[in-house]
Design a protein around this motif. Structure first.
Motif, PDB file in Angstrom:
ATOM      1  N   VAL A  91     -12.794   2.856   4.993  1.00 15.62           N
ATOM      2  CA  VAL A  91     -11.382   3.259   5.069  1.00 15.62           C
ATOM      3  C   VAL A  91     -11.061   3.839   6.439  1.00 15.62           C
ATOM      4  CG1 VAL A  91      -9.649   4.835   4.110  1.00 15.62           C
ATOM      5  CG2 VAL A  91     -11.259   3.665   2.584  1.00 15.62           C
ATOM      6  N   PHE A  92     -12.047   4.499   7.046  1.00 12.66           N
ATOM      7  CA  PHE A  92     -11.811   5.228   8.288  1.00 12.66           C
ATOM      8  C   PHE A  92     -12.441   4.542   9.503  1.00 12.66           C
ATOM      9  CE2 PHE A  92     -11.985   8.055   4.641  1.00 12.66           C
ATOM     10  CZ  PHE A  92     -10.742   8.674   4.724  1.00 12.66           C
ATOM     11  N   ALA A  93     -12.971   3.333   9.302  1.00 11.29           N
ATOM     12  CA  ALA A  93     -13.597   2.602  10.401  1.00 11.29           C
ATOM     13  C   ALA A  93     -12.557   2.190  11.437  1.00 11.29           C
ATOM     14  CB  ALA A  93     -14.308   1.365   9.857  1.00 11.29           C
ATOM     15  N   GLU A  94     -13.033   1.973  12.660  1.00 11.16           N
ATOM     16  CA  GLU A  94     -12.115   1.543  13.733  1.00 11.16           C
ATOM     17  C   GLU A  94     -11.491   0.195  13.388  1.00 11.16           C
ATOM     18  OE1 GLU A  94     -12.191   0.665  18.571  1.00 11.16           O
ATOM     19  OE2 GLU A  94     -13.949   1.498  17.550  1.00 11.16           O
ATOM     20  N   PHE A  95     -12.307  -0.717  12.887  1.00  7.71           N
ATOM     21  CA  PHE A  95     -11.777  -1.994  12.402  1.00  7.71           C
ATOM     22  C   PHE A  95     -11.505  -1.854  10.911  1.00  7.71           C
ATOM     23  CE2 PHE A  95     -12.597  -5.970  10.109  1.00  7.71           C
ATOM     24  CZ  PHE A  95     -11.557  -6.738  10.627  1.00  7.71           C
ATOM     25  N   LYS A  96     -10.259  -1.937  10.545  1.00  7.55           N
ATOM     26  CA  LYS A  96      -9.863  -1.742   9.160  1.00  7.55           C
ATOM     27  C   LYS A  96      -9.656  -3.093   8.488  1.00  7.55           C
ATOM     28  CE  LYS A  96      -7.901   2.877   9.535  1.00  7.55           C
ATOM     29  NZ  LYS A  96      -8.751   3.228  10.658  1.00  7.55           N
ATOM     30  N   TYR A  97     -10.524  -3.373   7.529  1.00  5.86           N
ATOM     31  CA  TYR A  97     -10.435  -4.630   6.802  1.00  5.86           C
ATOM     32  C   TYR A  97      -9.134  -4.679   6.008  1.00  5.86           C
ATOM     33  CZ  TYR A  97     -11.940  -8.616   4.026  1.00  5.86           C
ATOM     34  OH  TYR A  97     -12.024  -9.846   3.447  1.00  5.86           O
ATOM     35  N   PRO A  98      -8.464  -5.817   5.936  1.00  2.87           N
ATOM     36  CA  PRO A  98      -7.197  -5.916   5.205  1.00  2.87           C
ATOM     37  C   PRO A  98      -7.360  -5.532   3.731  1.00  2.87           C
ATOM     38  CG  PRO A  98      -7.544  -7.863   6.559  1.00  2.87           C
ATOM     39  CD  PRO A  98      -8.819  -7.085   6.609  1.00  2.87           C
ATOM     40  N   GLY A  99      -6.421  -4.744   3.238  1.00  6.17           N
ATOM     41  CA  GLY A  99      -6.424  -4.377   1.825  1.00  6.17           C
ATOM     42  C   GLY A  99      -7.168  -3.112   1.480  1.00  6.17           C
ATOM     43  N   ILE A 100      -7.702  -2.413   2.480  1.00  2.00           N
ATOM     44  CA  ILE A 100      -8.402  -1.161   2.183  1.00  2.00           C
ATOM     45  C   ILE A 100      -7.407  -0.098   1.724  1.00  2.00           C
ATOM     46  CG2 ILE A 100     -10.269  -1.632   3.811  1.00  2.00           C
ATOM     47  CD1 ILE A 100      -8.903   0.364   5.713  1.00  2.00           C
ATOM     48  N   PRO A 101      -7.880   0.928   1.026  1.00  2.00           N
ATOM     49  CA  PRO A 101      -6.973   1.996   0.583  1.00  2.00           C
ATOM     50  C   PRO A 101      -6.299   2.696   1.764  1.00  2.00           C
ATOM     51  CG  PRO A 101      -9.104   2.178  -0.495  1.00  2.00           C
ATOM     52  CD  PRO A 101      -9.259   1.161   0.586  1.00  2.00           C
ATOM     53  N   GLN A 102      -5.061   3.042   1.581  1.00  2.19           N
ATOM     54  CA  GLN A 102      -4.312   3.791   2.583  1.00  2.19           C
ATOM     55  C   GLN A 102      -4.133   5.220   2.076  1.00  2.19           C
ATOM     56  OE1 GLN A 102      -3.459   2.333   5.549  1.00  2.19           O
ATOM     57  NE2 GLN A 102      -4.510   0.508   4.771  1.00  2.19           N
ATOM     58  N   MET A 103      -4.624   6.166   2.846  1.00  2.00           N
ATOM     59  CA  MET A 103      -4.539   7.565   2.420  1.00  2.00           C
ATOM     60  C   MET A 103      -4.291   8.488   3.604  1.00  2.00           C
ATOM     61  SD  MET A 103      -8.581   8.268   1.537  1.00  2.00           S
ATOM     62  CE  MET A 103      -8.808   6.732   0.634  1.00  2.00           C
ATOM     63  N   ASN A 104      -3.634   9.592   3.324  1.00  2.36           N
ATOM     64  CA  ASN A 104      -3.427  10.671   4.291  1.00  2.36           C
ATOM     65  C   ASN A 104      -4.258  11.860   3.832  1.00  2.36           C
ATOM     66  OD1 ASN A 104      -1.332   9.170   5.639  1.00  2.36           O
ATOM     67  ND2 ASN A 104       0.095   9.839   4.057  1.00  2.36           N
TER      68      ASN A 104
END
Length: 254
Positions: free
Chosen positions: A117-130
């Motif tokens: 989720v927090f990787a530099e390359f964000k795979y499409p569809g990963i969870p979005q969180m704040n």
């Protein structure tokens, strides 16, 4: 008004436990079937979830939850965090990231557990969180005041939360006098009670009752319950009249 729905009331393995043949695990009583501990709090027209364990997806489906404003974490143990990936559905439906409230140590654990989720390359569809840091001070979610309550899970600091006249504390076996003061005047207390026998890091039944007697809420509900507690109906019959053994899908209002 605050409404609380018990999404799960079981301990880390749930009830029944895989391959266990004890009478409680074999019970036909729906109240003896327990998913991992979590609650849904509905207040001020918003849904707030406390902890997203391994059963989070099914709990959301079973309760018919279509949106959430936030997830609050008590601590980083897997039975309280493992289902976090499934917020992806809310990202898609609500077109927004989910606000995640946790103390710094728990945030670091989430970053390791869900590194993608927090990787530099964000795979499409990963969870979005704040990620929003919780300190031991009140904070607000869309106008609703949340008061953290510091408790200890053996040597691990955990947070419970007070919302209005409701307090929710799980995975604890001690609370300091200073933190007890924050619980004075509550009408409803929800607290863990693992089993009747003493445990190293959880309140047992008698210790949970002692806490109720100290705080004197109008009502108290016990959660994070092991199969070692015994049958729901038998234990309930032994409890004081204002104390209840919670069960999955039970809803209360404060």
């Amino acid at each position: 008004m605050v409404k609380l729905t018990f999404l799960g009331t079981g301990t880390s393995q749930g009830v029944p436990i895989i391959a266990c043949k004890c009478p409680v695990c074999l019970s036909d009583n729906k109240k003896d079937k327990r998913l991992r501990t979590s609650v849904l709090i509905t207040v001020d027209n918003q849904n707030i979830v406390i902890d997203s364990g391994p059963d989070f997806r099914y709990q959301m489906l079973r309760a018919g939850v279509e949106n959430i404003s936030a997830i609050l974490f008590t601590h980083e143990h897997k039975d309280h965090t493992a289902g976090l990936d499934d917020i992806r559905a809310f990202n898609w439906v609500n077109k927004t990231a989910v606000n995640i409230y946790a103390e710094k140590r728990v945030q670091e654990s989430l970053k390791k557990e869900f590194a993608y989720v927090f990787a530099e390359f964000k795979y499409p569809g990963i969870p979005q969180m704040n990620l929003i840091e919780v300190n031991n001070e009140p904070f607000r979610i869309n106008g609703t005041t949340i008061q953290p309550i510091r408790a200890m899970h053996l040597k691990l600091p955990v947070y419970g939360y007070r919302i209005g006249n409701l307090a929710y504390i799980t995975d604890a076996n001690s609370i300091s006098p200073e933190e007890i003061e924050k619980l004075k005047g509550i009408k409803v207390l929800v607290v863990n009670a693992l089993r009747k026998e003493k445990h190293i890091s959880h309140y047992n039944l008698s210790e949970a009752i002692d806490l109720v007697n100290e705080l004197k809420p109008e009502k108290a509900y016990f959660t994070h319950i092991s199969h070692q507690m015994g049958f729901h109906d038998d234990v309930q019959a032994e409890l004081p009249e204002n104390v209840y053994l919670a069960y999955d899908e039970l809803t209360i209002e404060v």
